[in-house]
Structure formats: structure tokens, C-alpha cells
Scaffold this motif. Structure first.
Motif, PDB file in Angstrom:
ATOM      1  N   THR A   1       0.805  -1.005  -0.149  1.00 49.02           N
ATOM      2  CA  THR A   1      -0.051   0.020  -0.155  1.00 49.02           C
ATOM      3  C   THR A   1       0.920   1.170  -0.173  1.00 49.02           C
ATOM      4  O   THR A   1       0.550   2.170  -0.882  1.00 49.02           O
TER       5      THR A   1
ATOM      6  N   ARG B   1      -2.577  -5.545 -11.769  1.00 55.78           N
ATOM      7  CA  ARG B   1      -3.175  -6.821 -11.510  1.00 55.78           C
ATOM      8  C   ARG B   1      -2.823  -7.630 -10.173  1.00 55.78           C
ATOM      9  O   ARG B   1      -3.320  -8.046  -9.193  1.00 55.78           O
TER      10      ARG B   1
ATOM     11  N   ARG C   1      -3.226  -5.376  -6.947  1.00 57.28           N
ATOM     12  CA  ARG C   1      -4.770  -5.672  -6.585  1.00 57.28           C
ATOM     13  C   ARG C   1      -4.810  -7.071  -5.838  1.00 57.28           C
ATOM     14  O   ARG C   1      -5.744  -7.129  -5.037  1.00 57.28           O
ATOM     15  N   LEU C   2      -4.591  -8.027  -6.482  1.00 55.81           N
ATOM     16  CA  LEU C   2      -4.634  -9.528  -5.925  1.00 55.81           C
ATOM     17  C   LEU C   2      -4.091  -9.536  -4.614  1.00 55.81           C
ATOM     18  O   LEU C   2      -4.533 -10.314  -3.674  1.00 55.81           O
TER      19      LEU C   2
ATOM     20  N   ILE D   1      -3.287  -7.070  -2.627  1.00 59.64           N
ATOM     21  CA  ILE D   1      -3.894  -6.451  -1.472  1.00 59.64           C
ATOM     22  C   ILE D   1      -5.260  -6.921  -1.083  1.00 59.64           C
ATOM     23  O   ILE D   1      -5.652  -7.016   0.102  1.00 59.64           O
ATOM     24  N   THR D   2      -6.042  -7.548  -1.728  1.00 63.19           N
ATOM     25  CA  THR D   2      -7.255  -8.339  -1.696  1.00 63.19           C
ATOM     26  C   THR D   2      -7.196  -9.484  -0.824  1.00 63.19           C
ATOM     27  O   THR D   2      -7.714  -9.868   0.071  1.00 63.19           O
ATOM     28  N   LEU D   3      -5.929 -10.267  -1.241  1.00 65.45           N
ATOM     29  CA  LEU D   3      -5.646 -11.502  -0.434  1.00 65.45           C
ATOM     30  C   LEU D   3      -5.156 -11.119   1.028  1.00 65.45           C
ATOM     31  O   LEU D   3      -5.712 -11.785   1.918  1.00 65.45           O
TER      32      LEU D   3
ATOM     33  N   SER E   1      -5.878  -8.394   2.798  1.00 65.86           N
ATOM     34  CA  SER E   1      -7.097  -7.775   3.385  1.00 65.86           C
ATOM     35  C   SER E   1      -7.930  -8.905   3.852  1.00 65.86           C
ATOM     36  O   SER E   1      -8.598  -8.865   4.880  1.00 65.86           O
ATOM     37  N   VAL E   2      -8.306  -9.816   2.965  1.00 64.46           N
ATOM     38  CA  VAL E   2      -9.356 -10.824   3.375  1.00 64.46           C
ATOM     39  C   VAL E   2      -8.721 -11.751   4.414  1.00 64.46           C
ATOM     40  O   VAL E   2      -9.404 -11.876   5.522  1.00 64.46           O
TER      41      VAL E   2
END
Length: 340
Positions: free
Chosen positions: A294, A314, A317-318, A320-322, A324-325
Motif C-alpha cells: 500500500t 493486477r 490488486r490481487l 492487497i485483496t488476499l 486484506s481478506v
């Protein structure tokens, strides 16, 4: 404000090819010389936050020429001092307009300089292994003796900052090779520290009631805040040229003590306590990498070429999403465990 000396080697003594850069307002000083051996040598002094834009322009203009090379050097001081078109006297940028290339006007070193600084930290060397081994020994002694000063000493010598920041940079740039080397060095370092701590825990008595150990057998929300701050500070240490050794202590504090605690408890047969320490370690790893990626994105770290930028976007994003989840799941687990 930090300055950089940029030396540009061109095989052709073509004044027209370089004249378009002379009037660039970001250049503090500019001069050139010719040589039968090297061709045209251009030197310019510019501010550290302008180097990346200039490097991109030069590579776009001369990247296909044989013999083209740019050497970037830090400037400690100049005599006489730079005056007139100095960085301090430049007018403040208009905040109402933003650059179209997506790069933030934040003081940081260039992408190439950052990459060069970080890539060496991903190499697994005898020195790296020895520093991990020594820091693990010191940390284990500090935990067993409940001595905060010794634990802090272990954090000073633990070489964990570089590989973790490199992993975050690799994700931001979509650089698979850098990410693989960073992950490999990270895992090897963790394996060395874990193996040693398990051995120490097997042969030496480990009291889980020791405050330094007990505090790392469970995860609390302040631990997440600490790990997020550590990851962000670690990235800023590299991008701003701050003291890497001092800020590296923060990253080591988030990773090394729970890792050694986990190993000590596993070695002593305390699986329940070890599970809590492992949860803390995983949480801190996720937070450090999430904050690192970030922070790189906020500072405008991007690949220069558009097709590399699309791949990096891509990947970021992947990631950060991973992260964060996973972090959200861990926070839920922490909240429910505290209530129970």
C-alpha cells in the motif's frame, strides 16, 4: 533536499539529441563534454524526486542506442554551494493540477535506485544466514531471561527488513523474479531461526508464564497496528533514504519475537501456547506486506512500460485483496477469542 548527479553516456556526439533536456526546469546544473572513446558525456544535477521522470525520458529517447548508459550517484555536498536555481527556491507546485502519468509528487528516490538498493537484500548469503542465526540466539536468551534489553538487541541485528520490503516491491512492480528471490530468502531465514529456537526449547526449560513469552502467545488489535506501522515504516526507510538499520528494528520486532516464541514453545511441547504465537507471527507477516504494498502504491511506484504497469496493477490488486481478506478473517478470530 537530497540531490543526485546523473551521468549520461551517448555513443554519438549529437547536440540535437540532448538539447531537449537542457531546458528542463527540474535540472539544477547541466554540462557536457566530448571524448573520442566515450562519445558524448552529459552530466546533470537534479533533485532526488525528479530523477525517475528524467530516467524514464532518457530511456524512452535513447534506450535503443548501443553504448547508452546512465549512472546515478548521490551528492553529499558541493563547493561552491548550489544557489540560484536551487531546489529550495523553486516555487511550490500547483496542488490543483496532478500529473497525468500517475506519479505522486512525494519526496522519494527513483524507481531504479530503489530497485538497486533492495535487490541485494534478496540474496541469501552466508552473512545473512549468520545474522539470522545470531539474532535468533540473542532473542531466545532475551525471552527466556525476560530481558527486554536483550530482545531489543536481537532486533537490531535481525536482517528481516530487506526481504520483506523486496517482496512488497516485487508485488507492486509485478516482478516475479524479485518476488521469488525475496520469498526464498524470507523462508530460509525463518527456517533457520525456527529450527534453532525449537532446538533451544527442547534442551532448555521454557516457562510460558515469563512475561516476554506470555505476551506473544496471543494476538491483540494493537499488535495489528504495530505490524502495519512497521511495514509502512520499512518501505519509507528505503524510499526516503532514512536510517534502514534503525527502522528495520520495527519490522524485526513484529516478526522475530513471535517466531522465536513459537519455536521455543514447540520445542518444549507446549502446542497450545505455540498456536497463539504462530497466529501472531502470521498476522504480523500479513500486516507488514499489506502495509508495504500500500505504501509503495501511495508513493507512486509503478513500472515505466505500460504493459508492465498493467501486469503490476493486477498483481498489486490481487495481493492487497488476499492480504486484506486474510487480515479480516484473523481480526474476527481475535475478537471472538477475546470474548471467549
Amino acid at each position: 533536499m537530497p540531490l543526485r548527479l546523473m551521468e549520461i553516456y551517448l555513443p554519438e556526439t549529437n547536440d540535437d539529441a540532448i538539447s531537449e533536456f537542457i531546458d528542463d526546469e527540474s535540472i539544477v546544473k547541466f554540462w557536457q563534454e566530448r571524448s573520442a572513446e566515450t562519445g558524448l558525456l552529459v552530466k546533470m544535477i537534479l533533485s532526488v524526486e525528479q530523477t525517475e521522470k528524467m530516467l524514464d525520458k532518457l530511456e524512452q529517447r535513447f534506450g535503443g542506442k548501443d553504448g547508452f548508459r546512465v549512472v546515478l550517484l548521490p551528492i553529499e555536498a558541493t563547493i561552491p554551494r548550489i544557489k540560484g536555481n536551487s531546489i529550495e527556491e523553486e516555487p511550490a507546485p500547483d496542488k490543483s493540477t496532478k500529473p497525468d502519468n500517475g506519479e505522486n509528487e512525494i519526496l522519494r528516490i527513483s524507481r531504479e535506485e530503489l530497485y538497486s538498493d533492495i535487490v541485494d537484500s534478496t540474496k541469501f548469503t552466508i552473512t545473512y544466514a549468520a545474522m539470522v542465526l545470531l539474532s535468533a540466539i540473542v532473542a531466545a536468551v532475551g525471552l527466556l531471561q525476560d530481558n527486554v534489553a536483550i530482545v531489543i538487541g536481537a532486533m537490531v541485528i535481525a536482517p528481516l527488513l530487506g526481504p520483506n520490503v523486496a517482496l512488497a516491491l516485487a508485488t507492486t512492480l509485478g516482478d516475479f523474479d524479485l518476488g521469488f528471490n525475496a520469498l526464498k530468502t524470507n523462508l530460509l531465514g525463518i527456517s533457520i531461526a525456527l529450527g534453532l529456537s525449537i532446538t533451544i526449547g527442547y534442551f532448555f526449560p521454557v516457562d510460558p508464564a515469563i512475561p516476554e513469552i506470555a505476551s506473544r502467545m496471543h494476538v491483540e488489535l494493537p499488535d495489528i497496528v504495530l505490524a502495519l506501522a512497521s511495514g509502512s515504516a520499512g518501505v519509507l526507510a528505503f524510499t526516503s533514504g532514512a536510517s534502514i538499520s534503525l527502522i528495520g528494528v520495527m519490522v524485526a520486532v513484529a516478526l522475530m519475537p513471535p517466531l522465536i516464541t513459537f519455536g521455543l514453545l514447540i520445542g518444549s511441547g507446549n502446542v497450545t501456547g505455540a498456536t497463539g504465537a504462530l497466529l501472531l507471527l502470521i498476522t504480523n507477516l500479513i500486516c507488514v506486506n499489506l502495509a508495504g504494498v500500500t505504501t509503495f502504491l501511495v508513493q507512486g511506484i509503478r513500472p515505466r512500460k505500460w504493459w508492465e504497469a498493467a501486469k503490476a496493477k493486477r498483481a498489486a490488486r490481487l495481493a492487497i485483496t488476499l492480504w486484506s481478506v486474510l487480515l479480516a478473517v484473523l481480526i474476527v478470530v481475535i475478537i471472538f477469542s477475546q470474548k471467549s
